[in-house]
Design a protein around this motif. Structure first.
Motif, PDB file in Angstrom:
ATOM      1  N   ALA A  82      42.622  11.257  40.636  1.00  0.00           N
ATOM      2  CA  ALA A  82      41.723  11.641  41.725  1.00  0.00           C
ATOM      3  C   ALA A  82      41.967  13.069  42.198  1.00  0.00           C
ATOM      4  CB  ALA A  82      41.859  10.667  42.904  1.00  0.00           C
ATOM      5  N   GLY A  83      42.671  13.887  41.405  1.00  0.00           N
ATOM      6  CA  GLY A  83      42.760  15.316  41.701  1.00  0.00           C
ATOM      7  C   GLY A  83      44.041  15.760  42.378  1.00  0.00           C
ATOM      8  N   ASP A  84      44.160  17.073  42.558  1.00  0.00           N
ATOM      9  CA  ASP A  84      45.388  17.730  43.013  1.00  0.00           C
ATOM     10  C   ASP A  84      46.545  17.405  42.086  1.00  0.00           C
ATOM     11  OD1 ASP A  84      44.167  19.048  45.066  1.00  0.00           O
ATOM     12  OD2 ASP A  84      45.320  18.118  46.683  1.00  0.00           O
ATOM     13  N   ASN A  85      46.291  17.446  40.799  1.00  0.00           N
ATOM     14  CA  ASN A  85      47.369  17.317  39.829  1.00  0.00           C
ATOM     15  C   ASN A  85      48.306  18.510  39.909  1.00  0.00           C
ATOM     16  OD1 ASN A  85      46.099  14.971  38.617  1.00  0.00           O
ATOM     17  ND2 ASN A  85      44.645  16.403  37.690  1.00  0.00           N
ATOM     18  N   ILE A  86      47.747  19.657  40.231  1.00  0.00           N
ATOM     19  CA  ILE A  86      48.507  20.907  40.279  1.00  0.00           C
ATOM     20  C   ILE A  86      48.358  21.519  41.662  1.00  0.00           C
ATOM     21  CG2 ILE A  86      48.293  21.318  37.806  1.00  0.00           C
ATOM     22  CD1 ILE A  86      46.010  23.252  38.410  1.00  0.00           C
ATOM     23  N   GLY A  87      49.115  22.573  41.903  1.00  0.00           N
ATOM     24  CA  GLY A  87      49.084  23.237  43.200  1.00  0.00           C
ATOM     25  C   GLY A  87      50.097  22.632  44.151  1.00  0.00           C
ATOM     26  N   ALA A  88      50.721  23.482  44.996  1.00  0.00           N
ATOM     27  CA  ALA A  88      51.792  23.045  45.903  1.00  0.00           C
ATOM     28  C   ALA A  88      52.842  22.266  45.119  1.00  0.00           C
ATOM     29  CB  ALA A  88      51.239  22.208  47.050  1.00  0.00           C
ATOM     30  N   SER A  89      53.218  22.800  43.973  1.00  0.00           N
ATOM     31  CA  SER A  89      54.049  22.094  43.009  1.00  0.00           C
ATOM     32  C   SER A  89      55.521  22.439  43.170  1.00  0.00           C
ATOM     33  CB  SER A  89      53.603  22.458  41.585  1.00  0.00           C
ATOM     34  OG  SER A  89      52.237  22.190  41.397  1.00  0.00           O
ATOM     35  N   LEU A  90      56.357  21.619  42.526  1.00  0.00           N
ATOM     36  CA  LEU A  90      57.777  21.924  42.490  1.00  0.00           C
ATOM     37  C   LEU A  90      58.023  23.175  41.647  1.00  0.00           C
ATOM     38  CD1 LEU A  90      59.408  18.398  42.101  1.00  0.00           C
ATOM     39  CD2 LEU A  90      59.097  19.744  44.173  1.00  0.00           C
ATOM     40  N   PHE A  91      59.183  23.790  41.873  1.00  0.00           N
ATOM     41  CA  PHE A  91      59.506  25.076  41.268  1.00  0.00           C
ATOM     42  C   PHE A  91      59.376  25.059  39.751  1.00  0.00           C
ATOM     43  CE2 PHE A  91      63.066  27.973  39.832  1.00  0.00           C
ATOM     44  CZ  PHE A  91      62.325  29.133  39.970  1.00  0.00           C
ATOM     45  N   ALA A  92      59.852  23.984  39.103  1.00  0.00           N
ATOM     46  CA  ALA A  92      59.831  23.945  37.639  1.00  0.00           C
ATOM     47  C   ALA A  92      58.419  24.008  37.089  1.00  0.00           C
ATOM     48  CB  ALA A  92      60.521  22.672  37.139  1.00  0.00           C
ATOM     49  N   SER A  93      57.445  23.549  37.861  1.00  0.00           N
ATOM     50  CA  SER A  93      56.046  23.635  37.433  1.00  0.00           C
ATOM     51  C   SER A  93      55.389  24.919  37.941  1.00  0.00           C
ATOM     52  CB  SER A  93      55.264  22.419  37.941  1.00  0.00           C
ATOM     53  OG  SER A  93      53.939  22.438  37.457  1.00  0.00           O
ATOM     54  N   SER A  94      55.593  25.219  39.226  1.00  0.00           N
ATOM     55  CA  SER A  94      54.902  26.372  39.817  1.00  0.00           C
ATOM     56  C   SER A  94      55.328  27.687  39.190  1.00  0.00           C
ATOM     57  CB  SER A  94      55.148  26.420  41.328  1.00  0.00           C
ATOM     58  OG  SER A  94      56.511  26.652  41.620  1.00  0.00           O
ATOM     59  N   VAL A  95      56.593  27.788  38.733  1.00  0.00           N
ATOM     60  CA  VAL A  95      57.068  29.030  38.152  1.00  0.00           C
ATOM     61  C   VAL A  95      56.337  29.346  36.851  1.00  0.00           C
ATOM     62  CG1 VAL A  95      58.956  28.054  36.768  1.00  0.00           C
ATOM     63  CG2 VAL A  95      59.171  30.369  37.716  1.00  0.00           C
ATOM     64  N   GLN A  96      55.733  28.326  36.223  1.00  0.00           N
ATOM     65  CA  GLN A  96      54.924  28.532  35.020  1.00  0.00           C
ATOM     66  C   GLN A  96      53.447  28.245  35.303  1.00  0.00           C
ATOM     67  OE1 GLN A  96      56.606  27.408  31.102  1.00  0.00           O
ATOM     68  NE2 GLN A  96      58.206  26.342  32.277  1.00  0.00           N
ATOM     69  N   GLN A  97      53.039  28.455  36.534  1.00  0.00           N
ATOM     70  CA  GLN A  97      51.643  28.262  36.948  1.00  0.00           C
ATOM     71  C   GLN A  97      51.129  26.887  36.537  1.00  0.00           C
ATOM     72  OE1 GLN A  97      49.000  31.531  36.103  1.00  0.00           O
ATOM     73  NE2 GLN A  97      50.564  33.060  36.510  1.00  0.00           N
ATOM     74  N   ASP A  98      51.995  25.889  36.647  1.00  0.00           N
ATOM     75  CA  ASP A  98      51.669  24.470  36.446  1.00  0.00           C
ATOM     76  C   ASP A  98      51.354  24.097  34.997  1.00  0.00           C
ATOM     77  OD1 ASP A  98      52.037  23.146  38.942  1.00  0.00           O
ATOM     78  OD2 ASP A  98      50.309  24.231  39.715  1.00  0.00           O
ATOM     79  N   THR A  99      51.650  24.972  34.064  1.00  0.00           N
ATOM     80  CA  THR A  99      51.460  24.599  32.656  1.00  0.00           C
ATOM     81  C   THR A  99      52.273  23.357  32.276  1.00  0.00           C
ATOM     82  OG1 THR A  99      50.878  26.839  31.980  1.00  0.00           O
ATOM     83  CG2 THR A  99      51.740  25.381  30.274  1.00  0.00           C
ATOM     84  N   PRO A 100      53.552  23.201  32.717  1.00  0.00           N
ATOM     85  CA  PRO A 100      54.279  21.975  32.367  1.00  0.00           C
ATOM     86  C   PRO A 100      53.583  20.709  32.850  1.00  0.00           C
ATOM     87  CG  PRO A 100      55.802  23.640  33.150  1.00  0.00           C
ATOM     88  CD  PRO A 100      54.419  24.162  33.432  1.00  0.00           C
ATOM     89  N   THR A 101      52.999  20.753  34.039  1.00  0.00           N
ATOM     90  CA  THR A 101      52.314  19.566  34.565  1.00  0.00           C
ATOM     91  C   THR A 101      51.101  19.221  33.708  1.00  0.00           C
ATOM     92  OG1 THR A 101      53.048  19.927  36.828  1.00  0.00           O
ATOM     93  CG2 THR A 101      51.016  18.667  36.530  1.00  0.00           C
ATOM     94  N   LEU A 102      50.310  20.206  33.367  1.00  0.00           N
ATOM     95  CA  LEU A 102      49.136  19.945  32.536  1.00  0.00           C
ATOM     96  C   LEU A 102      49.547  19.404  31.172  1.00  0.00           C
ATOM     97  CD1 LEU A 102      47.083  23.132  33.463  1.00  0.00           C
ATOM     98  CD2 LEU A 102      46.667  20.801  34.258  1.00  0.00           C
TER      99      LEU A 102
END
Length: 770
Positions: A82-102
């Motif tokens: 339902a969305g907000d998979n990315i953004g306001a993320s933990l450091f390990a994801s945000s430092v790579q602009q959420d590529t690990p999460t995707l």
């Protein structure tokens, strides 16, 4: 058979669902007609508001999905969001602009997702470009239109073959998205009514026209959910009664929709909601909470001949307590996660800034020495701190690309670590004394809030400050806000609730109750967190900028930061305001923790308890009228109290205001000194190499105002001594003697200002060798 002609009678019955090693949960089924064909089970798994949780729990989150998928069968399962998979993320994801999460979601075969407001944090072009290119799934936004049209700019729906039936998934996002992200990032887009968009697409997928795309089963993915105005644990009826967007979802979503997943509000529920216009029939409405802590599961029992949902079960399944790497997808997730965490650790060792001394939260239980406050325990949230005020400065100054806010505010509970001067070259050779690493900066603000700009009237801003005194029954009766250095607040803790803030000045001007002020703060506070609910009365725009990123950028732009020990908020009662010729100025001002004076700035007073903060040694009182200043005799501090026994000059003309400056911190009590030209301090220390017990140390000071020699006095504090001297042609030389011990020492120089030049302060670090 077109869906709009179907009739779905049924009765509700409670059953128990077992298996998968998860708690037994009560669920509801809806019995179908007796003539139903052999039914198939469509297993819908869902997440919402994952927000880039790449950490030790990511493989456990993946394990839960795979356990539920295995139990129902691959061919029968559809994994959605339902969305907000990315953004306001933990450091390990945000430092790579959420590529690990995707990549994690791709590895778990996420079929499709509603778009969330945080997917627009870096702008619509980033979503439709970089994000969409990285993700193997589509983001759906049936209510996101190009301005001036009714044409969606994102896919409205996707269809999937599951258990032999066609499942149509419709995605929409909260209509408030433009107020939650940077306006520039969504320029040219209009966010329409999400329910109307779902109903429009549901009709299209059920009209019998194969050219439009047809579906047997319809699922609505709303990035919108139960409102924040109703307490957690509320019933469906209470949430609907609260009205708003969620009530519309429940009461107005087309009966053609068989299951509703929601998000955005981070609540957890699995409700059976009445289907509008169909007495006795219900359908599931579910939200998982957030951060992958639960996996939502709706199992639909479907007649494959008619596409009719005969019954359903719904529940939230808690995240597994252990990972199971025998699942291939979980193993793939572990590979991605381990690489992201390793990268985060490497990046975390990178220097991002530097400091000249410890900059910390407020401590309690310590005491003052010649080197300032020391000892005790960190994180006294009832006290102002050097670190809190510095973060507020960063919030004010770090959003210049978005706006020019009037002030910055942060909450003391958000400060989770200190900035210490001493480095740790053992674990990281780059972390020498004074260096701030990426990881150290992130540890201060670890929650991955975004930065919000909140427009408040002066009256609303005063209400925010009043809420530092927390509601009855709160675990902490008082929570001190960190304020940027252009704000001065005077409070009377003995006054009745709602009238304790007696004065607020921003950039020297008194607060105007009717004027609108822009506050840069954390999304947590902007939403009313920590009981600062008055923030929610303002108009907020989420910049999409992570607080940790802003903080790192600020540190990089301000090398060799020194702590500022001047308070932004003081506590006072009975301060004289109107002073006339010959009037007595009497009373006492409490400085320390135990002072209980008649004229109090009592506990939590002029002195900070951040490490290194000096104790007040004297007060310099003065009278102000316009740009005129009359200095009064200095008042010493004895046993934590400054006793005033002064008389206003007999030749005063008109009414003057009383004020005082605390020495050496520069904290102002009462009326402010008038501003003037910007001052600049240059300090030289001789000799260049200082040796303990051998070198006689001399401090040379030069002060200018807009390039011209300044007049007035400077206070020089170092080596346990303090000297106040008058400038001669903007210069002065002071001997402070020998240092007895080696180490890094601080010399503080404070220029007290003049009628035309503003005061200022400089901290110099010197290294004393053996």
């Amino acid at each position: 058979m077109p869906r709009h002609s179907r009739v779905r009678p049924g009765i509700a019955a409670s059953v128990a669902l077992l298996g998968l090693g998860v708690p037994t949960l009560a669920v509801t089924t809806v019995a179908g007609p007796a003539h139903a064909a052999a039914r198939v089970t469509v297993n819908l798994l869902n997440i919402n508001d994952f927000h880039g949780r790449i950490d030790a729990n990511t493989t456990k989150f993946a394990t839960t999905i795979e356990q539920l998928r295995a139990a129902a069968g691959e061919a029968n399962t559809l994994f959605l969001s339902a969305g907000d998979n990315i953004g306001a993320s933990l450091f390990a994801s945000s430092v790579q602009q959420d590529t690990p999460t995707l990549r994690v979601l791709d590895a778990l075969d996420l079929a499709t997702s509603a778009v969330g407001n945080h997917e627009f944090d870096r702008g619509a072009d980033d979503l439709t470009g970089r994000v969409s290119d990285t993700a193997d799934f589509d983001y759906l936004g049936a209510n996101v239109y190009r301005t001036g049209t009714t044409t969606p700019v994102l896919p409205e729906y996707r269809t999937f073959e599951v258990a032999g039936v066609t499942v149509g998934v419709i995605g929409v996002v909260t209509q408030e998205t433009p107020t939650l992200v940077s306006p520039a990032g969504v320029a040219g887009l209009t966010f329409g009514d999400p329910v109307a968009a779902v109903n429009r697409v549901a009709t299209k997928l059920s009209d019998g026209d194969a050219a439009n795309g047809e579906a047997d089963v319809l699922v609505a993915e709303y990035h919108e959910g139960a409102g924040a105005g109703t307490p957690d644990g509320a019933t469906l009826e209470q949430e609907v009664a609260a009205g708003g967007a969620f009530a519309d979802i429940v009461e107005k979503t087309s009966p053609l929709v068989d299951a509703i997943f929601t998000g955005h509000t981070h609540k957890e529920y699995a409700w059976d909601a009445p289907v509008p216009g169909q007495a006795g029939r219900t359908r599931p409405v579910l939200q998982t909470g957030s951060y992958g802590e639960n996996i939502g599961q709706i199992e639909l029992s479907v007649d494959p001949d008619t596409g009719q949902v005969a019954s359903y079960t719904s529940r939230n399944v808690p995240r597994a307590s252990t990972e199971d790497l025998t699942f291939p997808r979980v193993a793939a997730v572990k590979t991605i996660t381990d690489a992201a965490l390793a990268n985060a650790a490497a990046v975390g060792n990178t220097p991002v800034g530097s400091i000249a001394d410890d900059i910390t939260t407020a401590y309690s239980g310590g005491g003052y020495t010649a080197d300032g406050y020391t000892g005790g325990t960190r994180d006294d949230r009832s006290r102002e701190s050097a670190l809190g005020d510095l973060v507020a400065d960063a919030l004010r100054d770090g959003v210049r690309d978005f706006a020019t806010p009037d002030l910055g505010i942060t909450n003391s509970g958000g400060l989770r670590a200190e900035l210490f001067y001493a480095g740790d070259v053992t674990s990281n050779p780059a972390n020498t004394d004074g260096v701030v690493t990426y990881a150290e900066a992130n540890a201060v603000l670890p929650f991955n809030n975004t930065v919000a700009l909140v427009k408040l009237t002066g009256a609303q801003l005063r209400a925010v400050l009043e809420q530092q005194w927390q509601p009855a029954g709160s675990s902490r009766p008082y929570l001190q806000l960190g304020l940027s250095d252009n704000v001065r607040v005077t409070a009377d803790p003995t006054a009745p609730a709602g009238s304790r803030i007696t004065s607020v000045r921003i950039d020297g001007a008194l607060l105007d109750p009717a004027r609108t002020y822009t506050v840069s703060t954390l999304s947590f506070l902007a939403a009313g967190g920590d009981n600062f609910t008055a923030f929610a009365d303002g108009d907020a725009v989420d910049t999409g900028l992570l607080d940790a990123q802003l903080w790192r950028d600020y540190l990089a732009d301000h090398p060799s930061l020194a702590p500022d020990f001047a308070r932004q908020q003081v506590f006072a009662t009975g301060l004289p305001t109107a002073v006339t010729a010959g009037a007595p100025i009497t009373g006492t001002i409490g400085i320390g923790e135990t002072a209980a004076p008649v004229f109090p700035i009592n506990a939590k007073t002029l002195d900070l308890t951040s490490l290194g903060a000096p104790s007040t040694t004297a007060l310099r009182p003065y009278l102000v009228k316009g740009r005129q200043v009359i200095e009064l005799p200095e008042v010493a501090v004895t046993d934590g109290i400054a006793t005033l026994d002064l008389t206003a000059p007999a030749d005063l003309a008109g009414t003057w205001q009383f004020g005082a400056v605390a020495v050496p911190t520069g904290t102002v009590v009462g009326a402010e000194l008038p501003g003037g030209s910007t001052s600049s301090i240059l300090v030289g220390v001789q000799p260049a190499t200082i040796r303990a017990d051998r070198s006689r140390v001399t401090v040379r000071v030069r002060v200018t105002g807009d390039g011209e020699p300044a007049t007035g006095k400077v206070v020089i504090r170092g080596n346990g001594k303090e000297r106040t001297v008058r400038l001669v042609q903007g210069r002065v030389k002071v001997a402070i003697g020998r240092y007895a011990t080696p180490g890094v020492k601080r010399i503080v120089v404070r220029y007290l200002g003049s009628d035309t030049v503003e005061p200022s302060r400089l901290v110099v670090k010197v290294k004393v060798r053996r």
